[in-house]
Design an enzyme around this catalytic site. Sequence first.
Site, PDB file in Angstrom:
ATOM      1  N   CYS A  61      -2.629  -4.336   0.429  1.00  0.00           N
ATOM      2  CA  CYS A  61      -1.661  -4.900   1.046  1.00  0.00           C
ATOM      3  C   CYS A  61      -0.187  -4.470   0.874  1.00  0.00           C
ATOM      4  O   CYS A  61       0.016  -3.582   0.133  1.00  0.00           O
ATOM      5  CB  CYS A  61      -1.698  -6.501   0.662  1.00  0.00           C
ATOM      6  SG  CYS A  61      -1.346  -6.808  -0.981  1.00  0.00           S
ATOM      7  N   ALA A  64       1.202  -4.594  -2.532  1.00  0.00           N
ATOM      8  CA  ALA A  64       0.616  -3.502  -3.314  1.00  0.00           C
ATOM      9  C   ALA A  64       1.529  -2.105  -3.156  1.00  0.00           C
ATOM     10  O   ALA A  64       1.761  -1.583  -4.263  1.00  0.00           O
ATOM     11  CB  ALA A  64      -0.856  -3.111  -3.200  1.00  0.00           C
ATOM     12  N   ARG A  95      -3.009   1.235 -11.633  1.00  0.00           N
ATOM     13  CA  ARG A  95      -2.958   2.564 -11.088  1.00  0.00           C
ATOM     14  C   ARG A  95      -2.826   3.592 -12.049  1.00  0.00           C
ATOM     15  O   ARG A  95      -2.724   5.059 -11.289  1.00  0.00           O
ATOM     16  CB  ARG A  95      -1.534   2.529 -10.287  1.00  0.00           C
ATOM     17  CG  ARG A  95      -1.115   3.576  -9.198  1.00  0.00           C
ATOM     18  CD  ARG A  95      -0.316   2.885  -8.027  1.00  0.00           C
ATOM     19  NE  ARG A  95       0.216   4.161  -7.416  1.00  0.00           N
ATOM     20  CZ  ARG A  95       1.450   4.616  -7.504  1.00  0.00           C
ATOM     21  NH1 ARG A  95       2.312   4.023  -8.390  1.00  0.00           N
ATOM     22  NH2 ARG A  95       1.994   5.453  -6.648  1.00  0.00           N
ATOM     23  N   HIS A 194       5.567   0.382   1.257  1.00  0.00           N
ATOM     24  CA  HIS A 194       6.626   1.527   1.016  1.00  0.00           C
ATOM     25  C   HIS A 194       7.822   1.460   1.629  1.00  0.00           C
ATOM     26  O   HIS A 194       9.075   1.539   1.021  1.00  0.00           O
ATOM     27  CB  HIS A 194       5.979   2.698   1.595  1.00  0.00           C
ATOM     28  CG  HIS A 194       4.268   3.067   0.850  1.00  0.00           C
ATOM     29  ND1 HIS A 194       3.353   3.627   1.521  1.00  0.00           N
ATOM     30  CD2 HIS A 194       3.879   2.541  -0.378  1.00  0.00           C
ATOM     31  CE1 HIS A 194       2.229   3.720   0.776  1.00  0.00           C
ATOM     32  NE2 HIS A 194       2.574   2.980  -0.290  1.00  0.00           N
TER      33      HIS A 194
HETATM   34  S1  CFN Z   1      -0.123   4.004  -1.719  1.00  0.00           S
HETATM   35 FE1  CFN Z   1       0.300   6.444  -1.748  1.00  0.00          FE
HETATM   36  S2  CFN Z   1       1.866   6.870  -2.923  1.00  0.00           S
HETATM   37  S3  CFN Z   1       0.143   7.709  -0.308  1.00  0.00           S
HETATM   38 FE2  CFN Z   1      -1.231   8.404  -1.748  1.00  0.00          FE
HETATM   39  S4  CFN Z   1      -0.123   9.757  -3.149  1.00  0.00           S
HETATM   40 FE3  CFN Z   1      -3.032   6.779  -2.860  1.00  0.00          FE
HETATM   41  S5  CFN Z   1      -3.589   5.079  -2.172  1.00  0.00           S
HETATM   42 MO1  CFN Z   1      -3.608   5.046  -4.352  1.00  0.00          MO
HETATM   43  S6  CFN Z   1      -1.782   4.113  -5.142  1.00  0.00           S
HETATM   44 FE4  CFN Z   1      -1.485   6.452  -4.822  1.00  0.00          FE
HETATM   45 FE5  CFN Z   1       0.372   7.906  -3.945  1.00  0.00          FE
HETATM   46 FE6  CFN Z   1       1.375   8.555  -1.784  1.00  0.00          FE
HETATM   47 FE7  CFN Z   1      -1.771   4.900  -2.913  1.00  0.00          FE
HETATM   48  S7  CFN Z   1      -0.309   7.683  -6.015  1.00  0.00           S
HETATM   49  S8  CFN Z   1      -3.731   7.140  -5.086  1.00  0.00           S
HETATM   50  S9  CFN Z   1      -3.273   8.671  -1.568  1.00  0.00           S
HETATM   51  N1  CFN Z   1      -1.142   6.722  -2.915  1.00  0.00           N
HETATM   52  C1  HCA Z   2      -3.276   0.207  -4.118  1.00  0.00           C
HETATM   53  C2  HCA Z   2      -3.307   1.035  -5.301  1.00  0.00           C
HETATM   54  C3  HCA Z   2      -4.577   2.123  -5.414  1.00  0.00           C
HETATM   55  C4  HCA Z   2      -5.698   1.463  -5.486  1.00  0.00           C
HETATM   56  C5  HCA Z   2      -6.798   2.357  -5.833  1.00  0.00           C
HETATM   57  C6  HCA Z   2      -8.176   2.084  -5.819  1.00  0.00           C
HETATM   58  C7  HCA Z   2      -4.236   2.918  -6.723  1.00  0.00           C
HETATM   59  O1  HCA Z   2      -3.607   0.649  -3.100  1.00  0.00           O
HETATM   60  O2  HCA Z   2      -2.748  -1.026  -4.185  1.00  0.00           O
HETATM   61  O3  HCA Z   2      -8.698   1.589  -4.536  1.00  0.00           O
HETATM   62  O4  HCA Z   2      -9.194   2.510  -6.753  1.00  0.00           O
HETATM   63  O5  HCA Z   2      -3.940   4.125  -6.423  1.00  0.00           O
HETATM   64  O6  HCA Z   2      -4.136   2.511  -7.797  1.00  0.00           O
HETATM   65  O7  HCA Z   2      -4.352   2.757  -4.215  1.00  0.00           O
END
Ligand code: CFN
Ligand code: HCA
Length: 541
Positions: A61, A64, A95, A194
Amino acid sequence: TKVVQWDPADIKEELLKKYPPKVARKRAKQIMINEATESEAPPEIVANVRTIPGIITMRGCTYAGCKGVIMGPTRDIVNITHGPIGCGFYSWLTRRNQTSPGPDGENYMTYCFSTDMQDQDIIFGGEKKLEAAIQEAYDLFHPKGICIFSTCPVGLIGDDVHAVAKKMKAKLGDCNVFGFSCEGYKGVSQSAGHHIANNQVFTHLVGENKEPRTEEYKINLLGEYNIGGDGFEIDRILKKCGITNIATFSGNSTYDQFASAQHADLSCVMCHRSINYVADMLETKYGIPWIKVNFIGAEATAKSLRKIGEYFGDKKLIDKIEAVIAEEMPEVEATAKDVRSRTEGKTAMLFVGGSRAHHYQELFNEMGMKTLSAGYEFGHRDDYEGRRVIPDIKVDADSRNIEEIEVEADPELYSPRKTEAEIKALEDAGYEFKHYDGLNPDMDKGTIIIDDLNQYEAEKLVELLKPDLFCAGIKEKFSIQKLGVPLKQLHSYDSGGPYAGFKGAINFYKEIDRLVGSKVWSYMKAPWQENPELTATFVWE
Ligand code: CFN
Ligand code: HCA
């Protein structure tokens, strides 16, 4: 070794077959067979749209994306979740963003701050409770900053977190208090969160620290969150090269780093999806240009360092960077060569967030592995197709309205779906494009690119294509492993990492070698798979 014969068009049809016609029509636009030829624009993929209700999405969401992703990794800001306790609890260090408290020892990341909203607050309003929570956090810790994150009920009952923040900031005097309207439902995914976080951190924090910086080769590292210690490895390499990292947004970051970001000469953007708004605003307001970098993969790391060297154009720096690459690469190459004898030709699928499904393909390429199918949970079209921007797009830095920034860019010029000929014509007309490649152009022809994959499609894909490895998150892990295919978490890295930079590449090669080489997965048979009678025997007496 097994040989899987398949036609991507058949796979797409199979994935859609079970859906009601209306759902199938919508999903068809988010499942794309990568088949662009050089002369034409690649086929369009629909992204960043609402998940169809009833579908079990992999997405998270808006709260998050704002609280967990962008602000979460900053160690010396107290982050208070205004909402029911579950929202705070589920974003409490899951995370795996790491930190090192530094000499000042200030680190609030291990705490979970929440107003723990109850029925009573929903009915009578939660602003007084929030005020008391801010006061309590201030009295206990005296932090430089306190941030407040709105969860769904806050928007529904109309608590004004910004008014409370303003009042408390004035009352406390020496603590920067500000809020985020990042209610979970605000957007279609984490992505809106974001954007909200980018706007607020830029408005309330960047530029606060006026003290000039005198170091050489000053950069900001944007979109690196120190998951599993990735940021530590990147910092080690930057330091070795003599590059000064003023501020990381936001892995292992501090209040003062953000406040000093305007002193950098260059912004290096790692995860474009989550932080491109700050990159653009730093460019517009302070004239700091940005380049795209990627430290996932040893080759990609070397390329990114060279790009930084090229930007500064200073022989001393360029020589140092080459020396560092030469020193680091032999061990990486030796490990790659060793694992390649076992991983060459193995297949993977990657479905992760908004950049890793792309970035991690670098590491798999280095191991000789092939990506059959990939996609983002919440990427936008520019993450798929590559982004081409004219650098002088106007951005309203003070805007709280997340729609405004996109609208201000001329949609015609902003469109990433231009053919090479159209781009050439625009360049000839005097437009200068800054561009980088997205996921689609980097993937092979005939691979299947899927936006916002869901549980049904994930299992179907595995059943049809039988990859050697599936990469996704915790929600997908066990359902995929029950199908006999190992799942590597590319969000939390399971318990592993770092995977960025040179040392990270070595860790990753070894981990994937172990995973795809293990025999244990072939033993994963449910009782009814070995003995089909078990499913259907029912005796009526
Ligand atoms: S929201 Fe982003 S900030 S887009 Fe990427 S590299 Fe994932 S989903 Mo989980 S939380 Fe994580 Fe980053 Fe960019 Fe999210 S560190 S793993 S692919 N990510
Ligand atoms: C998020 C955080 C997440 C969830 C990871 C997962 C992360 O989207 O709120 O589904 O295992 O990296 O912790 O993306």
